[in-house]
Design an enzyme around this catalytic site. Structure first.
Site, PDB file in Angstrom:
ATOM      1  CG  ASP A 118      36.817  11.619   9.587  1.00  0.00           C
ATOM      2  OD1 ASP A 118      35.919  12.273  10.137  1.00  0.00           O
ATOM      3  OD2 ASP A 118      36.945  11.544   8.357  1.00  0.00           O
TER       4      ASP A 118
ATOM      5  CE1 TYR B   7      41.632  15.207   8.001  1.00  0.00           C
ATOM      6  CE2 TYR B   7      40.261  13.307   8.457  1.00  0.00           C
ATOM      7  CZ  TYR B   7      40.461  14.495   7.818  1.00  0.00           C
ATOM      8  OH  TYR B   7      39.504  14.978   7.007  1.00  0.00           O
TER       9      TYR B   7
ATOM     10  CD  GLU C 192      40.726  18.466   5.604  1.00  0.00           C
ATOM     11  OE1 GLU C 192      41.628  18.218   4.777  1.00  0.00           O
ATOM     12  OE2 GLU C 192      39.871  17.632   5.951  1.00  0.00           O
TER      13      GLU C 192
END
Ligand code: GLC
Length: 429
Positions: free
Chosen positions: A163, A348, A392
């Site tokens: 992302d 992220y 994750e």
């Protein structure tokens, strides 16, 4: 290392996130079905519930668009805990979906499921139906997103599956933030905001979604008008690998035409990949189609490219680059290298390790004969879940668990590692 216990835990997580005909990536943060999560998770299921594995793919493909696109999210059941929700996407489908896609791993997954099946004739019809649908998705890429080299572009960072990678920073400057409808993020109430994309990035994500919505989700118009059009080597490698695997599968079913079409798409793109090679960085890099130049960013998409059968001299250099990464991190494979100004250990896709990427890189390295490096990646992956749980993603230096927990595809990859790479895993002490 405790293989038996790890496998039990992994299976329990997959069961917990199972909603009957699809899995959610994790409870809370991601309450719907995600495209590549499902396909990779199906691989995990295939080792203990073959039927459930196939259903995972079938459910996803029930929501394929008429033009062939397979959306990145299927909103099966309403859940207010996620943003951007169906009211933002407004794709006008009976069961709502998003309007963009994700890395096409389905062809690779279906081929594996078929190969592992204990009763191929019993599933032959279903496999052939899926084969046709996956081929239609691949053709959609070539119809709407390909250039003359056969390489395809993404029009939104979310399509890449990575992302907020550093890869998008420069091109993302072209995406405005003005005029975006006010919104409240939900991700930061489920996960540590320090581990998530910034608000500034979120505004640009939503600007693109609102732009595509204003084009009535017409994929020809979107491909022309998106200010963000990037050729991502990892994404293209996944498409190439899936198309090649689909061709093999089609041949085994006597579907000669599908096999030929699929293989020629893949081989053309494989040749085209060379325009993404960076000798300086020792890996593939993204290409900005709007600005018409390579993006000088050593992110993991360019290493993931080894998932496709790239030429041996390229895989050798990629392996060397990964070996250099192992000297500056505790756990392979960082999504962006330490030592660069953009590296962020826990944020992220700007540093952390994902087990799904490790897995696909390991598959490619094994084909390239880099067994020792495969062993390191598999060992690191197992060490991460044993010390930090089924998160994750993880910090490559500290192993810190980040994002959501009890993550479906992390569990699925552990099952894959133990089954497929068993001989690469260190013997129990
Ligand atoms: C994030 C990831 C994406 C994944 C999704 C669900 O958006 O970047 O790759 O599919 O979470 O796990």
């Amino acid at each position: 290392m405790n293989k038996h216990e790890d496998l039990l835990k992994a299976e329990a997580i997959m069961r917990k996130n199972d909603r009957g005909t699809y899995t959610v990536p994790t409870h809370g943060l991601y309450p719907f079905q995600w495209n590549w999560d499902s396909c990779l998770s199906a691989l995990g299921f295939s080792h203990f519930d073959e039927e459930r594995a196939l259903v995972e793919l079938e459910t996803l493909f029930e929501h394929q668009w008429e033009d062939g696109m397979v959306p990145h999210i299927v909103f099966h059941e309403p859940d207010e805990g996620y943003f951007p929700n169906t009211d933002v996407w407004q794709t006008n489908r009976a069961i709502p979906t998003s309007g963009i896609t994700q890395p096409p791993v389905a062809g690779f997954a279906l081929h594996a499921l078929n190969q592992r099946s204990s009763n191929r004739s019993a599933i032959a019809d279903r496999v052939q139906t899926l084969m046709g649908k996956i081929h239609a998705w691949h053709q959609w890429f070539y119809n709407f997103r390909a250039d003359s080299d056969g390489l395809v572009a993404i029009v939104h960072p979310w399509e890449s599956g990575r992302d907020n990678s550093v890869d998008w920073d420069e091109a993302f400057e072209r995406v405005p933030t003005e005029g975006v409808s006010p919104f409240v993020r939900r991700d930061t109430s489920h996960a540590n905001p320090e581990h998530r994309p910034t608000d500034e990035q979120y505004k640009r994500y939503i600007w693109l979604v609102e732009k595509f919505r204003s084009l009535n989700w017409d994929n020809s118009a979107i491909a022309k008008e998106s200010p963000f059009q990037i050729i991502d080597p990892g994404f293209n490698a996944i498409l190439i690998k899936s198309a090649l695997d689909l061709a093999d599968l089609a041949e085994s079913y006597g579907a000669a035409q599908l096999a030929t079409e699929s293989r020629s798409m893949a081989n053309r793109a494989l040749d085209g990949m060379d325009k993404l090679w960076s000798e300086k960085l020792g890996q593939y890099v993204c290409y900005d189609r709007v600005a018409d130049h390579q993006i000088n960013s050593p992110s993991i998409g360019g290493l993931l490219a080894i998932f496709a059968p790239v030429p041996p001299k390229r895989s050798k250099t990629i392996a060397d680059t990964i070996r250099r990464l192992s000297e500056v991190t505790e756990y392979l494979v960082a999504s962006h290298p330490p030592g660069t100004p953009e590296f962020d250990e826990l944020r992220y896709w700007r540093g952390p390790v994902w087990l799904i990427v490790n897995y696909m890189i390991a598959v490619g390295l094994r084909r390239a004969g880099e067994d020792e490096l495969v062993r390191c990646i598999v060992d690191d992956s197992i060490a991460l879940i044993e010390t930090s749980g089924f998160a994750e993603y993880y910090g490559p230096i500290t192993g810190t668990p980040c994002g959501g927990d009890s993550f479906t595809w992390t569990a699925a990859m552990v099952i894959e590692f133990f089954n497929l790479f068993d001989t690469f895993i260190k013997a129990e002490a």
